[in-house]
Design a protein around this motif. Structure first.
Motif, PDB file in Angstrom:
ATOM      1  N   ASN A   2       0.476 -14.352  -6.536  1.00  0.00           N
ATOM      2  CA  ASN A   2      -0.465 -13.544  -5.755  1.00  0.00           C
ATOM      3  C   ASN A   2       0.280 -12.634  -4.802  1.00  0.00           C
ATOM      4  OD1 ASN A   2      -2.671 -14.617  -6.945  1.00  0.00           O
ATOM      5  ND2 ASN A   2      -3.390 -15.752  -5.146  1.00  0.00           N
ATOM      6  N   LYS A   3       1.316 -13.184  -4.178  1.00  0.00           N
ATOM      7  CA  LYS A   3       2.069 -12.399  -3.204  1.00  0.00           C
ATOM      8  C   LYS A   3       2.644 -11.151  -3.867  1.00  0.00           C
ATOM      9  CE  LYS A   3       6.222 -12.621  -0.372  1.00  0.00           C
ATOM     10  NZ  LYS A   3       7.357 -13.430   0.082  1.00  0.00           N
ATOM     11  N   ARG A  10       6.809   5.942   2.734  1.00  0.00           N
ATOM     12  CA  ARG A  10       8.014   6.552   3.306  1.00  0.00           C
ATOM     13  C   ARG A  10       9.119   5.517   3.333  1.00  0.00           C
ATOM     14  NH1 ARG A  10       4.282   8.621   7.235  1.00  0.00           N
ATOM     15  NH2 ARG A  10       4.952   7.099   8.771  1.00  0.00           N
ATOM     16  N   ARG A  41       0.458  -3.959  -5.288  1.00  0.00           N
ATOM     17  CA  ARG A  41      -0.701  -3.081  -5.084  1.00  0.00           C
ATOM     18  C   ARG A  41      -0.547  -2.244  -3.813  1.00  0.00           C
ATOM     19  NH1 ARG A  41      -4.050  -7.351  -6.913  1.00  0.00           N
ATOM     20  NH2 ARG A  41      -4.704  -7.869  -4.792  1.00  0.00           N
ATOM     21  N   VAL A  42       0.018  -2.867  -2.771  1.00  0.00           N
ATOM     22  CA  VAL A  42       0.246  -2.128  -1.524  1.00  0.00           C
ATOM     23  C   VAL A  42       1.189  -0.952  -1.782  1.00  0.00           C
ATOM     24  CG1 VAL A  42       1.382  -2.229   0.730  1.00  0.00           C
ATOM     25  CG2 VAL A  42      -0.209  -4.041   0.057  1.00  0.00           C
ATOM     26  N   ARG A  43       2.282  -1.217  -2.511  1.00  0.00           N
ATOM     27  CA  ARG A  43       3.249  -0.138  -2.776  1.00  0.00           C
ATOM     28  C   ARG A  43       2.609   0.951  -3.623  1.00  0.00           C
ATOM     29  NH1 ARG A  43       6.661  -4.837  -4.023  1.00  0.00           N
ATOM     30  NH2 ARG A  43       7.487  -5.438  -1.978  1.00  0.00           N
ATOM     31  N   LEU A  60       1.792   8.533   0.899  1.00  0.00           N
ATOM     32  CA  LEU A  60       2.183   8.219   2.273  1.00  0.00           C
ATOM     33  C   LEU A  60       3.230   7.123   2.337  1.00  0.00           C
ATOM     34  CD1 LEU A  60      -1.333   8.558   3.772  1.00  0.00           C
ATOM     35  CD2 LEU A  60       0.657   9.880   4.468  1.00  0.00           C
ATOM     36  N   LYS A  89       1.667  -9.717  -6.570  1.00  0.00           N
ATOM     37  CA  LYS A  89       0.598  -8.812  -6.991  1.00  0.00           C
ATOM     38  C   LYS A  89       0.092  -7.959  -5.824  1.00  0.00           C
ATOM     39  CE  LYS A  89      -1.398 -11.834 -10.464  1.00  0.00           C
ATOM     40  NZ  LYS A  89      -2.517 -12.776 -10.619  1.00  0.00           N
ATOM     41  N   ILE A  90      -0.122  -8.643  -4.695  1.00  0.00           N
ATOM     42  CA  ILE A  90      -0.674  -7.913  -3.555  1.00  0.00           C
ATOM     43  C   ILE A  90       0.341  -6.889  -3.046  1.00  0.00           C
ATOM     44  CG2 ILE A  90      -1.396  -8.147  -1.132  1.00  0.00           C
ATOM     45  CD1 ILE A  90      -2.709 -10.825  -1.954  1.00  0.00           C
ATOM     46  N   LEU A  91       1.596  -7.305  -2.943  1.00  0.00           N
ATOM     47  CA  LEU A  91       2.615  -6.367  -2.447  1.00  0.00           C
ATOM     48  C   LEU A  91       2.788  -5.199  -3.417  1.00  0.00           C
ATOM     49  CD1 LEU A  91       5.247  -8.825  -0.916  1.00  0.00           C
ATOM     50  CD2 LEU A  91       3.605  -7.372   0.290  1.00  0.00           C
ATOM     51  N   ALA A 127      -0.495   1.714  -3.830  1.00  0.00           N
ATOM     52  CA  ALA A 127      -1.500   2.443  -3.044  1.00  0.00           C
ATOM     53  C   ALA A 127      -0.833   3.461  -2.131  1.00  0.00           C
ATOM     54  CB  ALA A 127      -2.331   1.460  -2.228  1.00  0.00           C
ATOM     55  N   ASN A 128       0.240   3.052  -1.495  1.00  0.00           N
ATOM     56  CA  ASN A 128       0.934   3.984  -0.604  1.00  0.00           C
ATOM     57  C   ASN A 128       1.527   5.163  -1.381  1.00  0.00           C
ATOM     58  OD1 ASN A 128       0.467   3.170   2.021  1.00  0.00           O
ATOM     59  ND2 ASN A 128       2.103   1.651   1.998  1.00  0.00           N
ATOM     60  N   ASN A 129       2.005   4.887  -2.593  1.00  0.00           N
ATOM     61  CA  ASN A 129       2.501   5.981  -3.428  1.00  0.00           C
ATOM     62  C   ASN A 129       1.373   6.926  -3.817  1.00  0.00           C
ATOM     63  OD1 ASN A 129       5.169   5.224  -3.441  1.00  0.00           O
ATOM     64  ND2 ASN A 129       4.911   3.841  -5.189  1.00  0.00           N
ATOM     65  N   ARG A 130       0.247   6.311  -4.194  1.00  0.00           N
ATOM     66  CA  ARG A 130      -0.893   7.093  -4.629  1.00  0.00           C
ATOM     67  C   ARG A 130      -1.382   8.009  -3.513  1.00  0.00           C
ATOM     68  NH1 ARG A 130      -3.636   2.680  -6.956  1.00  0.00           N
ATOM     69  NH2 ARG A 130      -4.803   2.489  -5.021  1.00  0.00           N
ATOM     70  N   ALA A 131      -1.399   7.458  -2.320  1.00  0.00           N
ATOM     71  CA  ALA A 131      -1.879   8.253  -1.188  1.00  0.00           C
ATOM     72  C   ALA A 131      -0.800   9.211  -0.707  1.00  0.00           C
ATOM     73  CB  ALA A 131      -2.313   7.323  -0.061  1.00  0.00           C
TER      74      ALA A 131
END
Lengths: 549, 256
Positions: free
Chosen positions: B4-5, B23, B11-13, B21, B7-9, B15-19
């Motif tokens: 899970n960890k 850095r 997804r976070v990366r 933002l 997967k969540i991390l 999402a930040n790439n997608r947006a």
């Protein structure tokens, strides 16, 4: 993909119905007006002392949040590693179901029959109480407002003042009924009874469950902010402490609290600091120390990473749940929290709910705003709520295939929101199943009519000749029987608009006509009829002179 | 299979790439906000004024006798033999106060002794009997503490700007002492008052252990327990103390 579960507790059939119920409830109207006025006064008083420093704090708070979100993976890993290093356990949950499963099986394996809870929006969001109940673990809310709401079988109607909708008399009779005590209509007595009853629960409980206000990455510290002391109880007395947090609660360093611990209480209640702030790091270091033996931190995604990926909406994750936007909102002030249909009410709810449970299930909410901007002005982390309401309106109205980049990076356009479902079964799933026709499906008749109207409006106002003609027609139309001044009800379908808004009566002659007729000098006697004006500039204006510099 | 960890991390990366933002990691710049400075000689007065503004009681005392008198004045007149709970630091550094209270027909309660468990038992030396004895003592103590009318503690720090007491775990057991009794009295060494929250965060920092580990609990207490959940009317003592009294005395030992 909906993340929360909203299976049963929707208090009304539609948003419009909920609004009507709230507006007709005189007690609620008094309570809301009283509470939001008091809040504004104490907040203003606490901010006036700060002067310009308040703006610097807000700016800094926002800066920290944005920085943290940009490096969220880094700070989450650091936080989790530090919790574990200091004896805590970390469970990562993708969604509500996983978090609920983890906590209920933890309770069962530790033989817990009773859990005491601190106030936590996260546990409301995942409906932890009912998950625990189905595993025969009783979960008792211990924040007074939450306890009242739980006894009444309701849900919170405000983020920081959950029982804002209940009168003292109602609470007293609730206590008399449910607790088999005699409780007078008296605040002190209500408080004393709650203290006695809940103390007994604290002493017996095997598990304390709380949310997290801030999670400090560099130390693995959980920060909890409160006034009552129930969170201190729940994190000191029971043998096991479970703390739930969504991924955006993390902040980099202890010293960042310098800003957050100042903006949060001021925005929430006008306090300089709350009565209690607990900084909890890991488990106890020696057997004789006070405090729980086990700490379990549950880190939840539950839809946050989807929000994070939307460049226009990700700042919803800056929210620190102070509730200031609720108190400032003219809509919330009239309709209260329950009308919003889910656990996050007010302006922040209008942007969080559609994102967390699905735009098609809460399609009315982004439209329930006058876009006055009061929420943005009071937000301690400067969230642009009106901007996001517009973005959500756009996303809800446009079918996926038609969502234009809307000044959005290409990466975003590729992951436009899911198309609005026209499947009736799916619509039934909405928290407001019979919503306003203005919202909801992007392909409905109402939507097409609205588009057509705006197209005609645009064509009309682009040309002066068309505008003049339209104005003349409108003045003629209002002379028609039934359409006259005084009876404001237009015919269907315009009546849907005028039912709640007054149509302005047009004057007999337009300004341009009057101007032309007067040869450039409107009401020549106006200046002399007015009271003396000693300002030369104003006099020049009244005389119709050009005073542009 | 990823956890899970992971997967969540991931997804976070993503999402930040997608947006757009995401850095490279750089530390957060320092905050140079206006820091209110309070003159050292004004700290105690400011602390008192702030505490009083949130319905706390505050006074400065010149001697232990004065403190003892004040504590005595807080005892309920009609409660038979009231229970007063004190932490070990109060017992050790204010013996005269303890004596004075003893003469008042009160029963004194202390947290279970820490030394037996803490010093004798190193890591791995926790025998089940010692553990269960400690658990038994803790249960006894808690039961009695629920009956206590006054809990007397010291404070590790105080913040003048907000009238806040700062209590740390580790050296002293005062989490429950400052929470369960209806009245909390804190004996505050004037030398432990710092100007503001940011001073505290800087000041307390080096006191954490070598690996920068904060104590298991650091508790800020600012006035009594309060709620406004009933019609926005403020009511004290809903869960914690109804009253908080802080008695500031002059430094007998320099702040550590």
């Amino acid at each position: 993909m909906p993340h929360g579960s909203t299976n049963d507790r929707s208090p009304q059939a539609s948003f419009a119905d909920g609004v009507s119920v709230a507006l007709a409830n005189a007690q609620l109207q008094r309570a809301l007006s009283n509470a939001t006025t008091k809040h504004k006064e104490s907040r203003d008083a606490s901010l006036s002392v700060l002067g310009p420093e308040w703006e610097r704090m807000r700016e800094r708070a926002r800066e920290i949040k944005e920085h943290t979100l940009a490096h969220l993976d880094h700070y989450l890993e650091e936080f989790a590693a530090n919790v574990e290093r200091r004896g805590g356990s970390v469970f990562w949950a993708n969604d509500a179901a996983e978090a609920n499963r983890y906590i209920t099986s933890l309770a069962q394996s530790r033989g817990v029959r009773l859990a005491v809870k601190g106030k936590s929006m996260m546990t409301e969001e995942i409906e932890l109480n009912s998950a625990l109940a189905s595993a025969e673990v009783e979960a008792v809310e211990t924040d007074l407002g939450e306890y009242i709401v739980q006894l009444a079988g309701e849900r919170p109607s405000h983020i920081t003042a959950p029982a804002i909708h209940k009168s003292r008399g109602e609470i007293a009779s609730l206590f008399t009924d449910k607790l088999q005590v005699s409780c007078a209509d008296d605040t002190e007595q209500i408080t004393a009874i709650a203290r006695r009853v809940l103390r007994e629960r604290f002493a017996r409980a095997g598990m304390g469950i709380t949310g997290v206000n801030f999670a400090v990455a560099e130390t693995g510290t959980i920060v909890l902010v409160e006034n009552e002391g129930n969170i201190r109880m729940a994190t000191t007395l029971p043998r096991v402490h479970v703390a739930l947090m969504s991924i955006e609660k993390v902040i980099p360093r202890l010293e960042d609290l310098n800003v957050f611990l100042q903006v949060l209480p001021r925005a929430a209640s006008g306090q300089k600091i709350t009565s209690y702030v607990s900084f909890l790091t890991g488990t106890k270091r020696a057997p004789h120390e006070e405090g729980p033996e086990e700490l379990h931190v549950v880190i939840l995604d539950n839809g946050r990473t989807e929000i994070l990926g939307n460049a226009h909406l990700r700042e919803s994750l800056n929210c620190i749940r102070c509730g200031a936007c609720l108190n400032a909102c003219p809509v919330y002030q009239k309709i209260g929290g329950h009308a919003y249909g889910w656990i996050y009410p007010g302006p922040i709810g209008a942007i969080l709910t559609p994102q967390l449970i699905g735009r098609e299930r809460a399609a009315d909410l982004p439209f329930a705003s006058t876009l006055c901007g009061a929420c943005r002005d009071v937000c301690p982390v400067k969230i642009d709520i009106p901007g996001m309401l517009l973005q959500l309106r756009h996303e809800i109205k446009e079918p996926a295939s038609m969502v234009e980049p809307y000044a959005v990076p290409d990466a975003y356009a590729a992951r436009a929101p899911a198309p609005q479902s026209s499947d009736p079964a799916r619509r039934q799933d909405s928290i407001h199943p019979r919503g306003f026709p203005s919202a909801g499906s992007g392909r409905g008749l109402g939507n097409r009519a609205e588009k057509l109207m705006f197209r005609i409006w645009a064509m009309t106002v682009k040309r002066a000749s068309r505008y003049r003609l339209a104005a003349r027609l409108a003045r003629l139309a209002q002379k028609l029987p039934g359409g006259k001044d005084g009876s404001r009800n237009s015919m269907w379908p315009l009546s849907r608009w005028t039912a709640t808004r007054d149509m302005k009566t047009l004057p007999a002659r337009s300004f341009r006509e009057q101007w032309a007729a007067s040869g450039g000098r409107l009401h020549p006697r106006a200046a002399s009829q007015r009271p003396q004006v000693d300002n030369a500039h104003s006099q020049a204006l009244l005389a119709g002179k050009n005073v542009d510099k | 299979m990823s956890t899970n960890k992971e997967k969540i991390l991931a997804r976070v990366r993503a999402a930040n790439n997608r947006a757009g933002l995401s850095r490279p990691h750089e530390p957060l710049p320092e905050y140079v906000g206006g820091l209110e400075s309070i003159r050292a000689e004004d700290l105690a007065d400011r602390f008192c004024a702030e505490l009083q503004s949130v319905a706390g009681f505050c006074r400065q005392a010149q001697s232990d006798e004065e403190i003892g008198d004040y504590l005595t004045s807080l005892l309920p007149r009609d409660a038979g033999k009231p229970v007063v709970a004190l932490n070990h630091t109060v017992r050790a550094s204010h013996p005269q106060i303890v004596e004075q209270l003893t003469r008042q027909n009160v029963s004194l309660l202390y947290p279970p002794p820490s030394e037996s468990a803490a010093s004798a038992a190193g890591p791995g030396a926790e025998s089940p009997s010692r553990d269960s004895r400690a658990a038994h003592l803790t249960d006894e103590y808690r039961r009695h503490l629920l009956d206590a009318v006054i809990g007397v503690t010291t404070a590790d720090y105080a913040i003048a700007d907000t009238g806040t007491l700062v209590l740390l775990t580790g050296g002293e057991q005062h989490r429950l002492l400052s929470l369960l009794p209806l009245v909390h009295v804190c004996l505050l060494d004037a030398g432990r008052i710092v100007a503001s929250l940011s001073h505290l965060l800087n000041h307390a920092r080096p006191k954490f252990n070598a690996d920068a580990t904060p104590p298991q609990a650091m508790t800020f207490i600012t006035g009594p327990s309060r709620t406004a959940d009933v019609e926005q009317t403020i009511s004290m003592g809903v869960h914690g103390p109804h009253q908080v009294h802080v008695i500031i005395h002059q430094t007998r030992s320099p702040a550590q």
